[in-house]
Write a protein that holds these residues in place. Structure first.
Motif, PDB file in Angstrom:
ATOM      1  N   ASP A  57     112.250  93.634 110.383  1.00  0.00           N
ATOM      2  CA  ASP A  57     113.448  93.997 109.417  1.00  0.00           C
ATOM      3  C   ASP A  57     112.934  93.496 108.061  1.00  0.00           C
ATOM      4  N   SER A  58     112.328  94.656 107.521  1.00  0.00           N
ATOM      5  CA  SER A  58     111.612  94.278 106.229  1.00  0.00           C
ATOM      6  C   SER A  58     112.447  93.986 104.966  1.00  0.00           C
ATOM      7  N   ASN A  59     113.829  94.349 105.138  1.00  0.00           N
ATOM      8  CA  ASN A  59     114.755  93.787 103.932  1.00  0.00           C
ATOM      9  C   ASN A  59     115.082  92.346 104.342  1.00  0.00           C
ATOM     10  N   LYS A  60     115.132  91.638 105.613  1.00  0.00           N
ATOM     11  CA  LYS A  60     115.454  90.369 105.809  1.00  0.00           C
ATOM     12  C   LYS A  60     114.134  89.495 106.061  1.00  0.00           C
TER      13      LYS A  60
END
Length: 109
Positions: A57-60
């Motif tokens: 998960d690149s956002n998290k």
């Protein structure tokens, strides 16, 4: 565990970030992993499992990895004549510091 896997032709890539963990790859938890995670990993021998899935998960900036292993608590299922297989999912914040020394991934030849 790692030396045995490598002698059988498995390649090491340390963490999912260093390579794309795929279903069927082997994950090795060193005995120290228990101290960090509070998991049921054996304090003397560690534990191994097989990767079911690995997603970043690149956002998290986290990895979520699903493993299949024996003797990891219920619910159990039967797979390849082993009747105590369970599924566990772990989310890692990163693979730096202590995680790189306690969890390793090996890909199939």
């Amino acid at each position: 565990w790692g030396a045995n896997l490598q002698s059988l032709g498995f390649g090491w890539f340390g963490s999912p970030r260093q390579g794309l963990a795929r279903p069927g790859d082997v994950v090795v938890f060193q005995p120290q992993y228990r101290q960090i995670s509070g998991s049921g990993v054996d304090q003397k021998y560690g534990h191994i499992g097989f990767v079911g899935s690995a997603n970043y998960d690149s956002n998290k900036q986290t990895w979520t990895v699903t493993y299949f292993g024996a003797n990891q608590g219920s619910p159990f299922r039967t797979d390849l004549n082993c009747s105590n297989v369970s599924t566990k999912t772990t989310t890692y914040k990163d693979f730096t510091g202590s995680n790189t020394r306690t969890v390793s991934f090996y890909f199939k030849p």
